[in-house]
Write an enzyme that holds these catalytic residues in place. Structure first.
Site, PDB file in Angstrom:
ATOM      1  N   GLU A  37      11.834   2.796  14.660  1.00 43.09           N
ATOM      2  CA  GLU A  37      10.782   3.951  14.071  1.00 43.09           C
ATOM      3  C   GLU A  37       9.578   3.864  14.982  1.00 43.09           C
ATOM      4  O   GLU A  37       9.684   3.292  15.876  1.00 43.09           O
ATOM      5  CB  GLU A  37      10.655   3.922  12.617  1.00 43.09           C
ATOM      6  N   LEU A  69      10.900   1.355   7.278  1.00 45.34           N
ATOM      7  CA  LEU A  69      10.338   1.894   6.204  1.00 45.34           C
ATOM      8  C   LEU A  69      11.321   3.030   5.786  1.00 45.34           C
ATOM      9  O   LEU A  69      11.507   3.866   6.512  1.00 45.34           O
ATOM     10  CB  LEU A  69       8.970   2.044   6.282  1.00 45.34           C
ATOM     11  N   TYR A  72       0.705  -1.112  -0.156  1.00 39.39           N
ATOM     12  CA  TYR A  72       0.042  -0.105   0.069  1.00 39.39           C
ATOM     13  C   TYR A  72       0.843   1.178  -0.022  1.00 39.39           C
ATOM     14  O   TYR A  72       2.139   1.164   0.243  1.00 39.39           O
ATOM     15  CB  TYR A  72      -1.069   0.067   1.246  1.00 39.39           C
ATOM     16  N   LYS A 105       6.360  -1.930   1.768  1.00 40.17           N
ATOM     17  CA  LYS A 105       5.128  -1.549   2.673  1.00 40.17           C
ATOM     18  C   LYS A 105       3.881  -2.309   2.411  1.00 40.17           C
ATOM     19  O   LYS A 105       3.080  -2.169   1.486  1.00 40.17           O
ATOM     20  CB  LYS A 105       5.066  -0.087   1.993  1.00 40.17           C
TER      21      LYS A 105
HETATM   22  N1  PMP Z   1       7.720   4.188   9.064  1.00 43.54           N
HETATM   23  C1  PMP Z   1       6.703   3.320   9.140  1.00 43.54           C
HETATM   24  C2  PMP Z   1       6.433   2.029   9.811  1.00 43.54           C
HETATM   25  C3  PMP Z   1       5.415   3.845   8.360  1.00 43.54           C
HETATM   26  O1  PMP Z   1       4.259   3.151   8.257  1.00 43.54           O
HETATM   27  C4  PMP Z   1       5.568   5.019   7.654  1.00 43.54           C
HETATM   28  C5  PMP Z   1       4.068   5.677   7.119  1.00 43.54           C
HETATM   29  N2  PMP Z   1       3.520   4.746   6.121  1.00 43.54           N
HETATM   30  C6  PMP Z   1       6.592   5.694   7.739  1.00 43.54           C
HETATM   31  C7  PMP Z   1       7.715   5.364   8.439  1.00 43.54           C
HETATM   32  C8  PMP Z   1       6.714   7.046   6.971  1.00 43.54           C
HETATM   33  O2  PMP Z   1       6.842   7.008   5.529  1.00 43.54           O
HETATM   34  P1  PMP Z   1       6.094   7.928   4.670  1.00 43.54           P
HETATM   35  O3  PMP Z   1       7.204   9.258   5.273  1.00 43.54           O
HETATM   36  O4  PMP Z   1       6.719   7.589   3.349  1.00 43.54           O
HETATM   37  O5  PMP Z   1       4.785   8.256   5.094  1.00 43.54           O
END
Ligand code: PMP
Length: 285
Positions: free
Chosen positions: A180, A205, A33, A148
């Site tokens: 994170e 991620l 996603y 993701k």
């Molecule tokens: N880490 C995780 C585990 C996440 O789920 C997300 C958000 N989807 C992020 C980091 C931040 O990524 P982004 O800035 O691309 O939304």
């Protein structure tokens, strides 16, 4: 009012959108996603999200049923059909349904593509002003957090633990180091003013917002260290914050009941939020 959603080539009312019980997204979490922020009715940093979507699909040998350019056209149609001014667009591609349950990837099936909008205030949010309280909790996720996928039960458990503890979110910890947040990247600013965040690897991620923020921080002449940091180091930080597509930057003012810095959003977090929003608005399309 019902939203208009997208499902496999059709724009339909949300109550009419139905997916098979054999869909592998449903049975195995065999789906990926993306969430793209929408400001002023425009997509924020969508190209980065499309590149990451393609990468997630490649890692799992899922072939996108339409091109990423066509996905962008669908996103823009959904914004228009739902009169979305501010919020996000959720997009999910599952491997599809083979009409039964077997672990191996079936050949010749069509992936299921779903998109829907979520109206929500992104600019005017209390957490940006007051900051968030977080707890730390063991990171029990799998070892490919760079993909993701919709396999999000561990982050749901972490978030629920935060809710039960009457705080806003959880930071995940592996071998004593913060990986994170439950759905965001995590940062601290040391007492010396150094911005610290975990380096890219399969452990986290690869945030689209993270990438832009580090570029902005560099332009602001903020010293950046992409390295592991412990929970103890986070407790002693002068600032902490998180980033994601729909939060941009949210300051963290308390970790495990310990006040961070002055217990209010810090200068670096506030500055980065401000200039990130300027960039997001200027480049949204
Ligand atoms: N880490 C995780 C585990 C996440 O789920 C997300 C958000 N989807 C992020 C980091 C931040 O990524 P982004 O800035 O691309 O939304």
């Amino acid at each position: 009012m019902e939203r208009i959603v997208y499902l496999d080539g059709q724009f339909i009312n949300e109550s009419e959108a139905k997916v098979s019980i054999f869909d592998r997204g449903f049975l195995f979490g065999d789906a990926v996603y993306e969430v793209t922020a929408v400001l002023d009715g425009k997509l924020v940093e969508n190209e980065g999200h499309m590149v990451r979507l393609q990468r997630s699909c490649n890692e799992l040998q899922i072939s996108l049923p339409v091109t990423t350019e066509e996905i962008t056209t669908i996103q823009k149609s959904l914004i228009e059909k739902n009169n979305l001014n501010e919020g996000g667009i959720y997009l999910q591609v599952s491997r599809g349904s083979a009409g039964d349950r077997d672990f191996g990837y079936p050949s010749g099936i069509k992936p299921t593509l779903v998109l829907f909008t979520q109206a929500r205030s992104l600019l005017d949010t209390p957490k940006a002003v007051k900051g968030m309280k977080v707890i730390t909790i063991e990171d029990i996720r799998w070892k490919r957090r760079d993909i993701k996928t919709v396999g999000l039960l561990a982050p749901c458990m972490a978030k629920q633990a935060a809710i039960d503890a009457k705080v806003d979110d959880a930071w995940l910890v592996e071998d004593g180091y913060i990986t994170e947040g439950s759905s965001n990247n995590a940062y601290i600013v040391t007492q010396e003013g150094v911005l610290v965040t975990r380096p890219l690897s399969n452990d986290i991620l690869h945030g689209i917002t993270r990438k832009a923020l580090l570029e902005l921080a560099e332009k602001e002449k903020i010293t950046i260290e992409e390295r592991l940091f412990t929970v103890a180091e986070a407790y002693k930080a002068s600032e902490a914050f998180v980033s994601s597509a729909t939060t941009f930057v949210w300051p963290v003012v308390e970790i495990d009941g310990r006040t961070i810095g002055a217990g209010a959003p810090g200068q670096v977090a506030n500055k980065l939020r401000k200039i990130y929003i300027e960039l997001a608005k200027a480049t949204a399309e």
